[in-house]
Design an enzyme around this catalytic site. Structure first.
Site, short mmCIF file in Angstrom:
data_model
loop_
_atom_site.label_atom_id
_atom_site.label_comp_id
_atom_site.label_asym_id
_atom_site.label_seq_id
_atom_site.Cartn_x
_atom_site.Cartn_y
_atom_site.Cartn_z
N ASP B 10 0.85 -0.99 0.08
CA ASP B 10 -0.10 -0.06 -0.11
C ASP B 10 0.99 1.20 -0.15
OD1 ASP B 10 -2.29 1.80 0.81
OD2 ASP B 10 -1.36 2.06 2.46
N TYR B 12 -0.36 5.06 0.61
CA TYR B 12 -0.68 6.13 1.51
C TYR B 12 -0.63 5.64 3.09
CZ TYR B 12 -0.80 8.91 -2.63
OH TYR B 12 -0.22 9.26 -3.92
N ARG B 41 -7.98 12.82 6.25
CA ARG B 41 -7.73 11.22 5.95
C ARG B 41 -8.98 10.56 5.93
NH1 ARG B 41 -4.91 7.38 3.25
NH2 ARG B 41 -4.69 5.52 4.29
N SER B 122 -2.27 0.76 -4.96
CA SER B 122 -2.61 1.86 -4.40
C SER B 122 -4.04 2.36 -4.78
CB SER B 122 -1.79 2.96 -4.31
OG SER B 122 -2.28 4.42 -3.75
#
Lengths: 239, 239
Positions: B10, B12, B41, B122
Protein backbone atom coordinates in the site's frame (compact mmCIF):
# COMPACT_ATOMS: atom_id res chain seq x y z
CA UNK A 1 -41.22 17.42 -7.88
CA UNK A 2 -43.27 14.62 -9.49
CA UNK A 3 -46.16 13.34 -7.35
CA UNK A 4 -44.82 11.22 -4.51
CA UNK A 5 -46.13 7.66 -4.32
CA UNK A 6 -44.43 6.59 -1.09
CA UNK A 7 -42.07 7.85 1.60
CA UNK A 8 -39.20 5.65 2.78
CA UNK A 9 -37.10 6.48 5.83
CA UNK A 10 -33.66 5.51 6.93
CA UNK A 11 -33.93 4.13 10.48
CA UNK A 12 -30.77 4.65 12.54
CA UNK A 13 -30.11 8.33 13.00
CA UNK A 14 -33.25 9.34 11.10
CA UNK A 15 -36.19 7.85 13.02
CA UNK A 16 -34.15 6.45 15.93
CA UNK A 17 -31.72 8.64 17.81
CA UNK A 18 -28.47 6.66 17.72
CA UNK A 19 -26.78 9.22 19.95
CA UNK A 20 -29.28 8.54 22.71
CA UNK A 21 -26.83 5.80 23.70
CA UNK A 22 -24.44 8.59 24.65
CA UNK A 23 -26.37 9.18 27.88
CA UNK A 24 -25.75 5.63 29.08
CA UNK A 25 -22.20 5.73 27.74
CA UNK A 26 -21.61 8.87 29.80
CA UNK A 27 -22.86 7.12 32.94
CA UNK A 28 -20.51 4.19 32.33
CA UNK A 29 -17.54 6.30 31.16
CA UNK A 30 -17.86 9.77 32.69
CA UNK A 31 -16.52 12.46 30.39
CA UNK A 32 -16.19 10.06 27.42
CA UNK A 33 -19.81 9.21 26.58
CA UNK A 34 -20.17 11.51 23.60
CA UNK A 35 -16.80 10.51 22.14
CA UNK A 36 -17.57 6.81 22.58
CA UNK A 37 -21.03 7.13 21.00
CA UNK A 38 -19.60 8.90 17.93
CA UNK A 39 -16.69 6.50 17.44
CA UNK A 40 -19.02 3.53 17.94
CA UNK A 41 -21.28 4.85 15.20
CA UNK A 42 -18.30 5.55 12.91
CA UNK A 43 -16.90 2.05 13.29
CA UNK A 44 -20.31 0.41 12.83
CA UNK A 45 -20.80 2.26 9.54
CA UNK A 46 -17.20 1.65 8.47
CA UNK A 47 -17.59 -2.09 9.00
CA UNK A 48 -20.84 -2.17 7.04
CA UNK A 49 -19.03 -0.60 4.09
CA UNK A 50 -15.97 -2.85 4.32
CA UNK A 51 -17.92 -6.11 4.34
CA UNK A 52 -20.12 -4.86 1.50
CA UNK A 53 -17.22 -3.80 -0.70
CA UNK A 54 -15.06 -6.82 -0.04
CA UNK A 55 -17.36 -9.28 -1.74
CA UNK A 56 -20.09 -8.40 -4.22
CA UNK A 57 -21.63 -11.85 -3.70
CA UNK A 58 -22.20 -11.05 -0.01
CA UNK A 59 -19.92 -13.69 1.47
CA UNK A 60 -18.46 -11.16 3.93
CA UNK A 61 -21.90 -9.92 4.98
CA UNK A 62 -22.65 -9.99 8.67
CA UNK A 63 -25.87 -8.75 10.25
CA UNK A 64 -25.81 -5.11 11.32
CA UNK A 65 -26.32 -6.21 14.91
CA UNK A 66 -23.01 -8.09 14.83
CA UNK A 67 -21.25 -5.14 13.21
CA UNK A 68 -22.75 -2.84 15.84
CA UNK A 69 -21.22 -5.02 18.55
CA UNK A 70 -17.88 -5.15 16.72
CA UNK A 71 -17.97 -1.37 16.42
CA UNK A 72 -18.58 -0.95 20.14
CA UNK A 73 -15.68 -3.23 21.00
CA UNK A 74 -13.31 -1.45 18.65
CA UNK A 75 -14.38 2.02 19.77
CA UNK A 76 -13.66 1.07 23.38
CA UNK A 77 -10.33 -0.51 22.44
CA UNK A 78 -9.28 2.60 20.48
CA UNK A 79 -10.24 4.88 23.37
CA UNK A 80 -8.54 2.65 25.94
CA UNK A 81 -11.84 1.98 27.73
CA UNK A 82 -12.43 -1.36 29.45
CA UNK A 83 -15.59 -3.09 28.20
CA UNK A 84 -16.63 -5.76 30.69
CA UNK A 85 -19.47 -8.02 29.46
CA UNK A 86 -22.01 -6.28 31.70
CA UNK A 87 -21.19 -2.88 30.14
CA UNK A 88 -21.34 -4.37 26.65
CA UNK A 89 -24.74 -5.88 27.27
CA UNK A 90 -26.13 -2.66 28.74
CA UNK A 91 -24.89 -0.59 25.81
CA UNK A 92 -26.09 -3.08 23.21
CA UNK A 93 -29.46 -3.30 24.94
CA UNK A 94 -29.71 0.48 24.86
CA UNK A 95 -28.94 0.38 21.14
CA UNK A 96 -31.69 -2.16 20.68
CA UNK A 97 -34.19 0.23 22.28
CA UNK A 98 -33.18 3.60 20.87
CA UNK A 99 -35.24 6.70 21.51
CA UNK A 100 -37.38 7.92 18.66
CA UNK A 101 -37.22 11.57 17.66
CA UNK A 102 -40.20 13.47 19.09
CA UNK A 103 -41.80 14.50 15.80
CA UNK A 104 -41.84 10.99 14.30
CA UNK A 105 -45.33 9.94 15.31
CA UNK A 106 -47.09 13.07 14.20
CA UNK A 107 -45.29 13.34 10.87
CA UNK A 108 -45.74 9.66 10.00
CA UNK A 109 -49.44 9.90 10.86
CA UNK A 110 -49.85 12.98 8.67
CA UNK A 111 -48.09 11.33 5.73
CA UNK A 112 -50.43 8.38 5.95
CA UNK A 113 -53.39 10.73 6.22
CA UNK A 114 -52.34 12.00 2.79
CA UNK A 115 -52.83 8.44 1.50
CA UNK A 116 -49.13 7.73 1.07
CA UNK A 117 -47.53 4.47 2.18
CA UNK A 118 -44.58 4.79 4.57
CA UNK A 119 -41.68 2.48 5.20
CA UNK A 120 -38.24 1.99 6.68
CA UNK A 121 -35.32 1.06 4.43
CA UNK A 122 -32.45 0.23 6.72
CA UNK A 123 -29.04 -1.37 7.10
CA UNK A 124 -30.48 -3.07 10.19
CA UNK A 125 -31.30 -6.74 10.23
CA UNK A 126 -34.96 -7.78 10.60
CA UNK A 127 -34.74 -8.77 14.26
CA UNK A 128 -33.19 -5.52 15.44
CA UNK A 129 -35.56 -3.45 13.31
CA UNK A 130 -38.60 -5.23 14.71
CA UNK A 131 -37.57 -4.49 18.28
CA UNK A 132 -36.63 -0.89 17.45
CA UNK A 133 -39.95 -0.17 15.76
CA UNK A 134 -41.91 -1.63 18.67
CA UNK A 135 -39.83 0.15 21.31
CA UNK A 136 -40.42 3.43 19.55
CA UNK A 137 -44.15 2.73 19.24
CA UNK A 138 -44.08 3.15 15.46
CA UNK A 139 -45.51 -0.21 14.44
CA UNK A 140 -48.92 1.13 13.41
CA UNK A 141 -47.41 3.95 11.35
CA UNK A 142 -45.21 2.03 8.90
CA UNK A 143 -46.45 -0.02 5.96
CA UNK A 144 -43.08 -1.60 5.27
CA UNK A 145 -39.97 -2.35 7.32
CA UNK A 146 -37.31 -3.29 4.79
CA UNK A 147 -33.95 -4.69 5.84
CA UNK A 148 -30.89 -5.05 3.60
CA UNK A 149 -30.64 -8.69 4.65
CA UNK A 150 -31.98 -10.25 1.40
CA UNK A 151 -29.27 -8.55 -0.67
CA UNK A 152 -26.45 -9.12 1.87
CA UNK A 153 -24.89 -5.69 1.40
CA UNK A 154 -25.29 -2.27 2.91
CA UNK A 155 -26.00 1.27 1.80
CA UNK A 156 -25.07 2.95 -0.46
CA UNK A 157 -24.99 -0.18 -2.63
CA UNK A 158 -27.75 0.42 -5.20
CA UNK A 159 -29.19 -3.04 -4.56
CA UNK A 160 -30.39 -1.73 -1.20
CA UNK A 161 -32.30 1.19 -2.71
CA UNK A 162 -33.69 -1.17 -5.36
CA UNK A 163 -35.21 -3.24 -2.52
CA UNK A 164 -37.08 -0.13 -1.45
CA UNK A 165 -38.33 0.58 -4.95
CA UNK A 166 -39.43 -3.04 -5.35
CA UNK A 167 -41.46 -2.80 -2.14
CA UNK A 168 -43.13 0.43 -3.28
CA UNK A 169 -44.01 -1.15 -6.63
CA UNK A 170 -45.84 -3.99 -4.93
CA UNK A 171 -48.30 -1.31 -3.78
CA UNK A 172 -47.95 1.16 -6.65
CA UNK A 173 -46.82 -0.84 -9.71
CA UNK A 174 -46.29 2.23 -11.87
CA UNK A 175 -44.10 4.15 -9.38
CA UNK A 176 -40.78 5.39 -10.72
CA UNK A 177 -37.72 5.86 -8.49
CA UNK A 178 -38.26 9.64 -8.73
CA UNK A 179 -41.73 9.17 -7.22
CA UNK A 180 -40.27 7.67 -4.06
CA UNK A 181 -39.24 10.22 -1.45
CA UNK A 182 -36.34 8.82 0.58
CA UNK A 183 -35.51 10.52 3.87
CA UNK A 184 -32.21 10.17 5.68
CA UNK A 185 -30.32 12.11 8.31
CA UNK A 186 -27.08 10.70 6.92
CA UNK A 187 -25.83 12.97 4.16
CA UNK A 188 -24.01 10.11 2.41
CA UNK A 189 -27.19 7.99 2.46
CA UNK A 190 -29.23 10.85 0.99
CA UNK A 191 -26.60 11.24 -1.76
CA UNK A 192 -26.47 7.48 -2.41
CA UNK A 193 -30.26 7.42 -2.77
CA UNK A 194 -30.10 10.45 -5.09
CA UNK A 195 -27.55 8.64 -7.24
CA UNK A 196 -29.93 5.68 -7.34
CA UNK A 197 -32.70 7.92 -8.64
CA UNK A 198 -34.93 8.56 -5.63
CA UNK A 199 -36.18 12.01 -4.77
CA UNK A 200 -34.43 12.66 -1.46
CA UNK A 201 -34.74 14.70 1.70
CA UNK A 202 -31.62 15.14 3.78
CA UNK A 203 -32.78 15.54 7.35
CA UNK A 204 -29.83 17.63 8.39
CA UNK A 205 -30.71 17.98 12.07
CA UNK A 206 -27.28 19.26 13.04
CA UNK A 207 -26.83 21.76 10.21
CA UNK A 208 -23.76 19.96 8.84
CA UNK A 209 -22.05 20.99 5.61
CA UNK A 210 -23.04 18.86 2.60
CA UNK A 211 -20.57 16.17 1.49
CA UNK A 212 -18.77 17.63 -1.56
CA UNK A 213 -19.39 14.66 -3.84
CA UNK A 214 -20.82 16.54 -6.78
CA UNK A 215 -24.44 15.61 -6.04
CA UNK A 216 -26.85 17.24 -3.62
CA UNK A 217 -29.93 15.66 -2.09
CA UNK A 218 -33.12 16.95 -3.73
CA UNK A 219 -34.32 18.62 -0.52
CA UNK A 220 -32.83 19.47 2.83
CA UNK A 221 -34.35 20.42 6.16
CA UNK A 222 -33.80 20.41 9.90
CA UNK A 223 -36.92 18.51 11.01
CA UNK A 224 -39.30 15.89 9.66
CA UNK A 225 -42.04 18.54 9.80
CA UNK A 226 -40.49 20.08 6.70
CA UNK A 227 -41.50 17.00 4.70
CA UNK A 228 -45.19 17.82 4.81
CA UNK A 229 -45.26 20.92 2.58
CA UNK A 230 -43.27 18.96 -0.02
CA UNK A 231 -45.79 16.15 0.00
CA UNK A 232 -48.83 18.37 -0.06
CA UNK A 233 -47.27 20.31 -2.90
CA UNK A 234 -46.29 17.11 -4.67
CA UNK A 235 -49.63 15.35 -4.42
CA UNK A 236 -51.46 18.54 -5.34
CA UNK A 237 -49.14 18.98 -8.29
CA UNK A 238 -48.13 22.52 -7.28
CA UNK A 239 -44.48 22.15 -6.22
CA UNK B 1 4.23 -19.46 4.71
CA UNK B 2 4.56 -20.58 1.07
CA UNK B 3 7.54 -19.07 -0.79
CA UNK B 4 6.87 -15.43 -1.57
CA UNK B 5 7.03 -14.47 -5.25
CA UNK B 6 6.52 -10.71 -4.89
CA UNK B 7 5.89 -8.02 -2.28
CA UNK B 8 3.22 -5.38 -2.88
CA UNK B 9 2.85 -2.32 -0.71
CA UNK B 10 0.00 0.00 0.00
CA UNK B 11 1.23 3.55 -0.62
CA UNK B 12 -0.58 6.16 1.49
CA UNK B 13 0.13 5.54 5.17
CA UNK B 14 2.40 2.59 4.44
CA UNK B 15 5.28 3.95 2.33
CA UNK B 16 4.23 7.61 2.46
CA UNK B 17 3.51 9.29 5.75
CA UNK B 18 0.05 10.82 5.25
CA UNK B 19 0.22 12.48 8.66
CA UNK B 20 3.27 14.44 7.62
CA UNK B 21 0.71 16.96 6.32
CA UNK B 22 -0.16 17.60 9.97
CA UNK B 23 2.96 19.73 10.36
CA UNK B 24 1.84 22.16 7.67
CA UNK B 25 -1.74 21.97 8.90
CA UNK B 26 -0.51 22.95 12.35
CA UNK B 27 1.29 25.98 10.92
CA UNK B 28 -1.85 27.10 9.10
CA UNK B 29 -4.26 26.23 11.93
CA UNK B 30 -2.35 26.36 15.21
CA UNK B 31 -3.62 23.80 17.70
CA UNK B 32 -5.80 22.04 15.08
CA UNK B 33 -3.24 20.47 12.73
CA UNK B 34 -3.43 16.93 14.06
CA UNK B 35 -7.23 16.95 14.19
CA UNK B 36 -7.46 18.34 10.67
CA UNK B 37 -4.98 15.80 9.27
CA UNK B 38 -6.93 12.90 10.78
CA UNK B 39 -10.35 14.09 9.69
CA UNK B 40 -9.00 14.84 6.20
CA UNK B 41 -7.72 11.28 5.95
CA UNK B 42 -11.01 9.86 7.29
CA UNK B 43 -13.11 11.79 4.78
CA UNK B 44 -10.80 10.91 1.87
CA UNK B 45 -11.14 7.21 2.68
CA UNK B 46 -14.87 7.50 3.33
CA UNK B 47 -15.42 9.11 -0.07
CA UNK B 48 -13.38 6.42 -1.82
CA UNK B 49 -15.67 3.78 -0.30
CA UNK B 50 -18.89 5.64 -1.05
CA UNK B 51 -18.14 6.16 -4.75
CA UNK B 52 -16.99 2.54 -5.05
CA UNK B 53 -20.07 1.09 -3.41
CA UNK B 54 -22.58 3.32 -5.12
CA UNK B 55 -21.96 1.92 -8.58
CA UNK B 56 -20.31 -1.40 -9.35
CA UNK B 57 -19.77 -0.25 -12.95
CA UNK B 58 -17.58 2.62 -11.73
CA UNK B 59 -19.76 5.50 -12.92
CA UNK B 60 -19.32 7.31 -9.58
CA UNK B 61 -15.55 6.80 -9.60
CA UNK B 62 -13.47 9.94 -9.21
CA UNK B 63 -9.67 9.99 -9.05
CA UNK B 64 -8.24 9.75 -5.56
CA UNK B 65 -6.71 13.18 -6.01
CA UNK B 66 -10.17 14.72 -6.41
CA UNK B 67 -11.47 12.81 -3.40
CA UNK B 68 -8.46 13.96 -1.40
CA UNK B 69 -9.36 17.55 -2.21
CA UNK B 70 -13.03 16.95 -1.37
CA UNK B 71 -11.95 15.39 1.93
CA UNK B 72 -9.83 18.42 2.81
CA UNK B 73 -12.69 20.80 2.07
CA UNK B 74 -15.16 18.81 4.13
CA UNK B 75 -12.75 18.35 7.03
CA UNK B 76 -12.24 22.11 7.20
CA UNK B 77 -15.98 22.76 6.90
CA UNK B 78 -16.76 20.30 9.71
CA UNK B 79 -14.11 21.85 11.96
CA UNK B 80 -15.22 25.39 11.16
CA UNK B 81 -11.85 26.26 9.60
CA UNK B 82 -11.62 28.71 6.73
CA UNK B 83 -9.90 27.23 3.69
CA UNK B 84 -8.80 30.04 1.36
CA UNK B 85 -7.48 28.85 -2.02
CA UNK B 86 -3.87 29.52 -1.02
CA UNK B 87 -4.20 27.26 2.05
CA UNK B 88 -5.89 24.57 -0.03
CA UNK B 89 -3.12 24.62 -2.61
CA UNK B 90 -0.39 24.48 0.02
CA UNK B 91 -2.01 21.53 1.78
CA UNK B 92 -2.71 19.67 -1.47
CA UNK B 93 0.83 20.30 -2.62
CA UNK B 94 2.12 18.91 0.66
CA UNK B 95 -0.05 15.82 0.12
CA UNK B 96 1.43 15.44 -3.34
CA UNK B 97 4.93 15.35 -1.86
CA UNK B 98 4.50 13.28 1.29
CA UNK B 99 7.46 12.22 3.38
CA UNK B 100 8.55 8.62 3.06
CA UNK B 101 9.11 6.58 6.21
CA UNK B 102 12.83 6.35 7.03
CA UNK B 103 13.23 2.57 6.65
CA UNK B 104 11.63 2.39 3.19
CA UNK B 105 14.77 2.60 1.08
CA UNK B 106 16.79 0.06 2.96
CA UNK B 107 13.99 -2.48 3.24
CA UNK B 108 12.95 -2.18 -0.42
CA UNK B 109 16.58 -2.57 -1.49
CA UNK B 110 16.98 -5.68 0.66
CA UNK B 111 13.79 -7.24 -0.72
CA UNK B 112 15.05 -6.75 -4.24
CA UNK B 113 18.42 -8.17 -3.23
CA UNK B 114 16.51 -11.35 -2.37
CA UNK B 115 15.40 -11.47 -6.02
CA UNK B 116 11.80 -10.54 -5.28
CA UNK B 117 9.88 -7.99 -7.35
CA UNK B 118 8.36 -5.09 -5.41
CA UNK B 119 5.39 -2.92 -6.22
CA UNK B 120 2.86 -0.41 -5.01
CA UNK B 121 -0.85 -1.25 -5.16
CA UNK B 122 -2.70 1.92 -4.29
CA UNK B 123 -5.99 3.79 -4.32
CA UNK B 124 -4.01 6.70 -5.78
CA UNK B 125 -4.36 7.71 -9.40
CA UNK B 126 -1.34 7.30 -11.67
CA UNK B 127 -0.36 10.98 -11.75
CA UNK B 128 -0.29 11.42 -7.98
CA UNK B 129 1.53 8.11 -7.50
CA UNK B 130 4.19 9.07 -10.00
CA UNK B 131 4.94 12.33 -8.22
CA UNK B 132 4.86 10.67 -4.78
CA UNK B 133 7.29 7.93 -5.80
CA UNK B 134 9.70 10.46 -7.29
CA UNK B 135 9.46 12.85 -4.34
CA UNK B 136 10.26 10.01 -1.99
CA UNK B 137 13.18 8.86 -4.16
CA UNK B 138 11.72 5.35 -4.50
CA UNK B 139 11.59 5.15 -8.30
CA UNK B 140 14.55 2.76 -8.64
CA UNK B 141 13.24 0.43 -5.93
CA UNK B 142 9.81 -0.48 -7.27
CA UNK B 143 9.13 -2.81 -10.20
CA UNK B 144 5.45 -1.90 -10.44
CA UNK B 145 3.33 1.10 -9.46
CA UNK B 146 -0.26 -0.07 -9.76
CA UNK B 147 -3.18 2.33 -9.48
CA UNK B 148 -6.83 1.33 -9.06
CA UNK B 149 -7.72 3.53 -12.01
CA UNK B 150 -8.29 0.75 -14.60
CA UNK B 151 -10.97 -0.87 -12.41
CA UNK B 152 -12.59 2.43 -11.30
CA UNK B 153 -13.12 1.32 -7.71
CA UNK B 154 -11.17 1.44 -4.48
CA UNK B 155 -9.94 -0.94 -1.81
CA UNK B 156 -11.15 -3.25 -0.40
CA UNK B 157 -12.98 -4.13 -3.61
CA UNK B 158 -11.44 -7.45 -4.68
CA UNK B 159 -10.94 -6.15 -8.23
CA UNK B 160 -8.18 -3.93 -6.85
CA UNK B 161 -6.28 -6.81 -5.29
CA UNK B 162 -6.77 -8.81 -8.49
CA UNK B 163 -4.96 -6.03 -10.37
CA UNK B 164 -1.99 -6.63 -8.10
CA UNK B 165 -2.08 -10.39 -8.66
CA UNK B 166 -2.34 -9.87 -12.41
CA UNK B 167 0.77 -7.67 -12.34
CA UNK B 168 2.72 -10.26 -10.34
CA UNK B 169 1.70 -12.99 -12.78
CA UNK B 170 3.13 -11.06 -15.71
CA UNK B 171 6.53 -11.65 -14.03
CA UNK B 172 5.81 -14.94 -12.28
CA UNK B 173 3.03 -16.69 -14.23
CA UNK B 174 2.61 -19.50 -11.70
CA UNK B 175 2.26 -17.24 -8.62
CA UNK B 176 -0.80 -17.87 -6.46
CA UNK B 177 -2.45 -15.13 -4.39
CA UNK B 178 -0.97 -16.73 -1.27
CA UNK B 179 2.49 -16.26 -2.74
CA UNK B 180 2.05 -12.51 -2.88
CA UNK B 181 2.92 -10.70 0.34
CA UNK B 182 0.80 -7.57 0.64
CA UNK B 183 1.88 -4.95 3.15
CA UNK B 184 -0.40 -2.23 4.50
CA UNK B 185 -0.44 0.03 7.51
CA UNK B 186 -4.22 0.21 7.25
CA UNK B 187 -5.75 -2.64 9.23
CA UNK B 188 -8.84 -2.74 7.01
CA UNK B 189 -6.68 -2.93 3.87
CA UNK B 190 -4.65 -5.79 5.34
CA UNK B 191 -7.90 -7.60 6.18
CA UNK B 192 -9.38 -6.91 2.72
CA UNK B 193 -6.24 -8.32 1.11
CA UNK B 194 -6.39 -11.36 3.41
CA UNK B 195 -10.00 -11.94 2.36
CA UNK B 196 -8.84 -11.76 -1.26
CA UNK B 197 -6.28 -14.48 -0.60
CA UNK B 198 -2.96 -12.63 -0.29
CA UNK B 199 -0.52 -13.37 2.49
CA UNK B 200 -0.54 -10.11 4.43
CA UNK B 201 1.56 -8.04 6.77
CA UNK B 202 -0.19 -5.40 8.81
CA UNK B 203 2.35 -2.68 9.42
CA UNK B 204 0.81 -1.57 12.68
CA UNK B 205 3.12 1.35 13.39
CA UNK B 206 0.91 2.82 16.10
CA UNK B 207 0.12 -0.43 17.93
CA UNK B 208 -3.62 -0.15 17.25
CA UNK B 209 -6.09 -2.87 18.20
CA UNK B 210 -7.04 -5.16 15.29
CA UNK B 211 -10.41 -4.55 13.62
CA UNK B 212 -12.77 -7.23 15.03
CA UNK B 213 -14.01 -8.49 11.67
CA UNK B 214 -13.37 -12.17 12.19
CA UNK B 215 -10.19 -12.26 10.08
CA UNK B 216 -6.65 -11.33 11.09
CA UNK B 217 -3.84 -10.35 8.76
CA UNK B 218 -1.33 -13.18 8.33
CA UNK B 219 1.47 -11.21 10.00
CA UNK B 220 1.75 -8.05 12.03
CA UNK B 221 4.67 -5.83 12.95
CA UNK B 222 5.68 -2.32 13.92
CA UNK B 223 8.27 -1.61 11.21
CA UNK B 224 9.04 -2.66 7.65
CA UNK B 225 12.26 -4.20 8.97
CA UNK B 226 10.13 -7.05 10.34
CA UNK B 227 9.33 -8.11 6.77
CA UNK B 228 12.82 -9.37 6.07
CA UNK B 229 12.92 -12.41 8.37
CA UNK B 230 9.57 -13.50 6.87
CA UNK B 231 10.96 -13.28 3.36
CA UNK B 232 14.25 -14.97 4.13
CA UNK B 233 12.37 -17.74 5.89
CA UNK B 234 9.85 -17.95 3.05
CA UNK B 235 12.32 -18.03 0.19
CA UNK B 236 14.49 -20.50 2.08
CA UNK B 237 11.44 -22.62 2.78
CA UNK B 238 12.03 -22.60 6.56
CA UNK B 239 9.23 -20.38 7.89
Amino acid sequence: MPPVHAVLFDAYGTLFDVYSVALLAEQLYPGRGETLARLWRDKQIEYSRLVSMADPAGRRYRPFWDLTRAGLRQACALLGLELPPAHEERLMNQYRHLSAFPENHEVLAQIRALGLPTGILSNGDPAMLEVAVKSAGLQGLLDEVISVEPVRCFKPDPRVYQLGLDAVRRRRPDASAKQVLFVSSNGWDAIGATWFGFTTFWLNRAGLPAEPLGTRPTHEGRSLHELLPLLRGGTGGAA
